[in-house]
Design a protein around this motif. Structure first.
Motif, PDB file in Angstrom:
ATOM      1  N   PRO A   1       0.803  -1.231   0.000  1.00 45.23           N
ATOM      2  CA  PRO A   1       0.000   0.000   0.000  1.00 45.23           C
ATOM      3  C   PRO A   1       0.834   1.279   0.000  1.00 45.23           C
ATOM      4  CG  PRO A   1      -0.888  -1.588   1.557  1.00 45.23           C
ATOM      5  CD  PRO A   1       0.455  -2.114   1.122  1.00 45.23           C
ATOM      6  N   VAL A   2       1.974   1.266   0.690  1.00 47.45           N
ATOM      7  CA  VAL A   2       2.828   2.462   0.689  1.00 47.45           C
ATOM      8  C   VAL A   2       3.294   2.774  -0.736  1.00 47.45           C
ATOM      9  CG1 VAL A   2       5.084   3.378   1.393  1.00 47.45           C
ATOM     10  CG2 VAL A   2       3.579   2.323   3.091  1.00 47.45           C
ATOM     11  N   ILE A   3       3.665   1.748  -1.483  1.00 48.45           N
ATOM     12  CA  ILE A   3       4.062   1.946  -2.883  1.00 48.45           C
ATOM     13  C   ILE A   3       2.926   2.599  -3.665  1.00 48.45           C
ATOM     14  CG2 ILE A   3       4.510   0.744  -5.066  1.00 48.45           C
ATOM     15  CD1 ILE A   3       6.161  -1.280  -3.470  1.00 48.45           C
ATOM     16  N   VAL A   4       1.729   2.055  -3.520  1.00 44.87           N
ATOM     17  CA  VAL A   4       0.584   2.548  -4.280  1.00 44.87           C
ATOM     18  C   VAL A   4       0.246   3.988  -3.898  1.00 44.87           C
ATOM     19  CG1 VAL A   4      -1.875   2.229  -4.720  1.00 44.87           C
ATOM     20  CG2 VAL A   4      -0.374   0.245  -4.642  1.00 44.87           C
ATOM     21  N   PHE A   5       0.234   4.288  -2.597  1.00 43.70           N
ATOM     22  CA  PHE A   5      -0.113   5.641  -2.173  1.00 43.70           C
ATOM     23  C   PHE A   5       0.991   6.647  -2.525  1.00 43.70           C
ATOM     24  CE2 PHE A   5      -3.268   3.513   0.585  1.00 43.70           C
ATOM     25  CZ  PHE A   5      -4.371   4.302   0.287  1.00 43.70           C
ATOM     26  N   THR A   6       2.235   6.219  -2.493  1.00 40.43           N
ATOM     27  CA  THR A   6       3.328   7.109  -2.901  1.00 40.43           C
ATOM     28  C   THR A   6       3.227   7.409  -4.386  1.00 40.43           C
ATOM     29  OG1 THR A   6       4.768   6.180  -1.191  1.00 40.43           O
ATOM     30  CG2 THR A   6       5.824   7.426  -2.954  1.00 40.43           C
ATOM     31  N   PHE A   7       2.954   6.372  -5.171  1.00 42.32           N
ATOM     32  CA  PHE A   7       2.719   6.558  -6.606  1.00 42.32           C
ATOM     33  C   PHE A   7       1.582   7.551  -6.835  1.00 42.32           C
ATOM     34  CE2 PHE A   7      -0.593   5.203  -9.588  1.00 42.32           C
ATOM     35  CZ  PHE A   7      -0.016   5.574 -10.797  1.00 42.32           C
TER      36      PHE A   7
ATOM     37  N   CYS B   1       9.090   9.674 -11.546  1.00 42.71           N
ATOM     38  CA  CYS B   1       9.387   9.125 -10.215  1.00 42.71           C
ATOM     39  C   CYS B   1       8.239   8.244  -9.726  1.00 42.71           C
ATOM     40  CB  CYS B   1       9.648  10.253  -9.229  1.00 42.71           C
ATOM     41  SG  CYS B   1      11.217  11.126  -9.485  1.00 42.71           S
ATOM     42  N   ALA B   2       7.008   8.647 -10.029  1.00 39.13           N
ATOM     43  CA  ALA B   2       5.854   7.825  -9.658  1.00 39.13           C
ATOM     44  C   ALA B   2       5.933   6.467 -10.334  1.00 39.13           C
ATOM     45  CB  ALA B   2       4.558   8.541 -10.047  1.00 39.13           C
ATOM     46  N   MET B   3       6.302   6.463 -11.608  1.00 32.40           N
ATOM     47  CA  MET B   3       6.429   5.195 -12.330  1.00 32.40           C
ATOM     48  C   MET B   3       7.572   4.354 -11.782  1.00 32.40           C
ATOM     49  SD  MET B   3       4.319   4.162 -14.588  1.00 32.40           S
ATOM     50  CE  MET B   3       5.389   2.952 -15.343  1.00 32.40           C
ATOM     51  N   ALA B   4       8.669   4.998 -11.409  1.00 26.88           N
ATOM     52  CA  ALA B   4       9.800   4.258 -10.833  1.00 26.88           C
ATOM     53  C   ALA B   4       9.365   3.553  -9.555  1.00 26.88           C
ATOM     54  CB  ALA B   4      10.964   5.204 -10.555  1.00 26.88           C
ATOM     55  N   MET B   5       8.545   4.221  -8.750  1.00 29.45           N
ATOM     56  CA  MET B   5       8.027   3.611  -7.521  1.00 29.45           C
ATOM     57  C   MET B   5       7.166   2.406  -7.857  1.00 29.45           C
ATOM     58  SD  MET B   5       8.449   4.478  -4.307  1.00 29.45           S
ATOM     59  CE  MET B   5       7.924   3.745  -2.758  1.00 29.45           C
ATOM     60  N   LEU B   6       6.389   2.525  -8.920  1.00 31.71           N
ATOM     61  CA  LEU B   6       5.464   1.461  -9.298  1.00 31.71           C
ATOM     62  C   LEU B   6       6.182   0.268  -9.937  1.00 31.71           C
ATOM     63  CD1 LEU B   6       2.399   1.488  -8.914  1.00 31.71           C
ATOM     64  CD2 LEU B   6       2.180   2.016 -11.346  1.00 31.71           C
TER      65      LEU B   6
ATOM     66  N   TRP C   1      12.759  -6.938  -0.013  1.00 24.33           N
ATOM     67  CA  TRP C   1      12.052  -5.677  -0.296  1.00 24.33           C
ATOM     68  C   TRP C   1      13.036  -4.542  -0.465  1.00 24.33           C
ATOM     69  CZ3 TRP C   1       9.318  -1.460  -1.055  1.00 24.33           C
ATOM     70  CH2 TRP C   1       9.468  -0.345  -0.231  1.00 24.33           C
ATOM     71  N   GLU C   2      14.039  -4.494   0.393  1.00 24.98           N
ATOM     72  CA  GLU C   2      15.038  -3.436   0.322  1.00 24.98           C
ATOM     73  C   GLU C   2      15.823  -3.500  -0.988  1.00 24.98           C
ATOM     74  OE1 GLU C   2      14.041  -4.126   4.616  1.00 24.98           O
ATOM     75  OE2 GLU C   2      14.483  -5.406   2.902  1.00 24.98           O
ATOM     76  N   ALA C   3      16.117  -4.716  -1.450  1.00 25.53           N
ATOM     77  CA  ALA C   3      16.851  -4.871  -2.704  1.00 25.53           C
ATOM     78  C   ALA C   3      16.033  -4.364  -3.884  1.00 25.53           C
ATOM     79  CB  ALA C   3      17.223  -6.340  -2.914  1.00 25.53           C
ATOM     80  N   ALA C   4      14.741  -4.690  -3.910  1.00 24.93           N
ATOM     81  CA  ALA C   4      13.877  -4.224  -4.994  1.00 24.93           C
ATOM     82  C   ALA C   4      13.773  -2.702  -4.987  1.00 24.93           C
ATOM     83  CB  ALA C   4      12.496  -4.859  -4.875  1.00 24.93           C
ATOM     84  N   PHE C   5      13.672  -2.118  -3.803  1.00 27.87           N
ATOM     85  CA  PHE C   5      13.601  -0.660  -3.701  1.00 27.87           C
ATOM     86  C   PHE C   5      14.892  -0.027  -4.211  1.00 27.87           C
ATOM     87  CE2 PHE C   5      14.554   3.276  -1.457  1.00 27.87           C
ATOM     88  CZ  PHE C   5      13.433   4.029  -1.764  1.00 27.87           C
ATOM     89  N   ALA C   6      16.026  -0.587  -3.834  1.00 23.52           N
ATOM     90  CA  ALA C   6      17.315  -0.033  -4.259  1.00 23.52           C
ATOM     91  C   ALA C   6      17.433  -0.014  -5.778  1.00 23.52           C
ATOM     92  CB  ALA C   6      18.460  -0.842  -3.644  1.00 23.52           C
TER      93      ALA C   6
ATOM     94  N   ILE D   1      12.320   7.994  -0.923  1.00 20.51           N
ATOM     95  CA  ILE D   1      13.088   7.594   0.256  1.00 20.51           C
ATOM     96  C   ILE D   1      12.215   7.675   1.513  1.00 20.51           C
ATOM     97  CG2 ILE D   1      15.026   8.219   1.748  1.00 20.51           C
ATOM     98  CD1 ILE D   1      16.533   9.060  -0.793  1.00 20.51           C
ATOM     99  N   ALA D   2      11.368   8.709   1.588  1.00 18.55           N
ATOM    100  CA  ALA D   2      10.464   8.836   2.731  1.00 18.55           C
ATOM    101  C   ALA D   2       9.520   7.639   2.800  1.00 18.55           C
ATOM    102  CB  ALA D   2       9.665  10.128   2.624  1.00 18.55           C
ATOM    103  N   ALA D   3       9.050   7.175   1.645  1.00 13.25           N
ATOM    104  CA  ALA D   3       8.172   6.003   1.613  1.00 13.25           C
ATOM    105  C   ALA D   3       8.900   4.776   2.146  1.00 13.25           C
ATOM    106  CB  ALA D   3       7.689   5.757   0.187  1.00 13.25           C
ATOM    107  N   PHE D   4      10.164   4.649   1.782  1.00 14.00           N
ATOM    108  CA  PHE D   4      10.969   3.531   2.269  1.00 14.00           C
ATOM    109  C   PHE D   4      11.116   3.597   3.793  1.00 14.00           C
ATOM    110  CE2 PHE D   4      15.121   1.918   3.584  1.00 14.00           C
ATOM    111  CZ  PHE D   4      15.085   0.621   3.090  1.00 14.00           C
ATOM    112  N   ILE D   5      11.417   4.782   4.305  1.00 20.21           N
ATOM    113  CA  ILE D   5      11.604   4.947   5.753  1.00 20.21           C
ATOM    114  C   ILE D   5      10.309   4.655   6.504  1.00 20.21           C
ATOM    115  CG2 ILE D   5      12.095   6.640   7.562  1.00 20.21           C
ATOM    116  CD1 ILE D   5      14.038   7.985   5.570  1.00 20.21           C
ATOM    117  N   VAL D   6       9.194   5.144   5.982  1.00 25.13           N
ATOM    118  CA  VAL D   6       7.892   4.884   6.616  1.00 25.13           C
ATOM    119  C   VAL D   6       7.611   3.386   6.661  1.00 25.13           C
ATOM    120  CG1 VAL D   6       5.393   5.129   6.325  1.00 25.13           C
ATOM    121  CG2 VAL D   6       6.878   7.131   6.101  1.00 25.13           C
TER     122      VAL D   6
END
Length: 262
Positions: A124-130, A153-158, A177-182, A214-219
């Motif tokens: 959900p964080v990914i979706v809401f950040t997008f 950037c929204a697409m990169a998150m998605l 999850w961290e690897a995919a985000f990186a 990055i804020a989405a990742f921290i949250v």
């Protein structure tokens, strides 16, 4: 009587960059889904909710690619009309994105490479950040440089779910999850480098977009390992098989075919 020919639209280097990256993003998505299907980890026998999720999200990726094609060709009328359709399109994306995640967690079918609670939070964080970055891009639609970079950037998150399908995530446990985000962060970094090479400066939209990501990742990390996260997990899984799954323990690898459910 003389007639005036329509002016020839010459794509800018900015236009070409965003179109090329839209194609690259589409290829990443197609590769991720194709690998999932070819490996037998996904099936067309998935529940209707999963199919609805797939259709809506694939539709967005098509919209994003078309929007960049229209800009490059100078078809701004089509770009604007499709833009309003895209704005409405984000609503079912939010609903279905969250619904599929909740359904998987309640069934106790979270992929074994993720902690169940972390999966419940990061999807959900990914979706809401997008959605937030997309809304910001729409609000700044008259400022083209901001508009296209925030959308990017929204697409990169998605892209994170598709990237996760391509990575050998079992080898990254407990940091799947961290690897995919990186890896997803590579895309805005490419944008920063491209700006520097084209103009000698970096547009401030990149720093804003990257900061939001990055804020989405921290949250996600903060909520996952907090009492709030545990309370959310208990509320979501109450009365379901997922309630019997340890929120922060990795599920055991499947003994049979790995069917992820999406």
């Amino acid at each position: 009587m003389a007639t005036l020919a329509a002016p020839h639209i010459v794509p800018t280097r900015d236009d070409n960059f965003f179109l090329k990256m839209a194609v690259v993003m589409a290829l990443v998505i197609i590769a991720g889904l194709s690998l999932q299907l070819a490996a037998g980890r996904s099936t067309f026998r998935s529940p209707p909710l999963v199919h609805a999720h797939a259709i809506v999200f694939m539709g967005w990726w098509v919209i994003y690619l078309l929007q960049n094609i229209f800009v490059t060709r100078g078809s701004m009328t089509l770009h604007r009309k499709l833009g309003w359709i895209a704005a409405v399109w984000t609503v079912p994306m939010i609903i279905l994105g969250c619904a599929v995640t909740v359904a998987m967690v309640r069934r106790g079918h979270v992929p074994f490479v993720f902690r169940p609670l972390q999966f419940l939070i990061f999807d959900p964080v990914i979706v809401f950040t997008f959605a937030g970055l997309t809304a910001a891009a729409i609000m700044m639609r008259r400022r083209t440089e901001w508009h296209r970079r925030l959308h990017y950037c929204a697409m990169a998150m998605l892209l994170e779910p598709a990237i996760a399908r391509l990575l050998p995530l079992p080898l990254f446990i407990p940091w799947g999850w961290e690897a995919a985000f990186a890896v997803s962060m590579v895309f805005p970094i490419i944008g920063v480098i491209a700006d520097r090479r084209r103009t000698g400066r970096v547009h401030p939209a990149w720093s804003r977009g990257i900061a939001v990501m990055i804020a989405a990742f921290i949250v996600t990390e903060a909520v996952t390992y907090s009492p709030v996260g545990m309370a959310i997990y208990r509320a979501v899984t109450a009365g379901s098989p997922g309630a019997n799954v340890a929120p922060l323990d990795f599920p055991p690898p499947p003994t049979g075919p790995l069917i992820t459910g999406r």
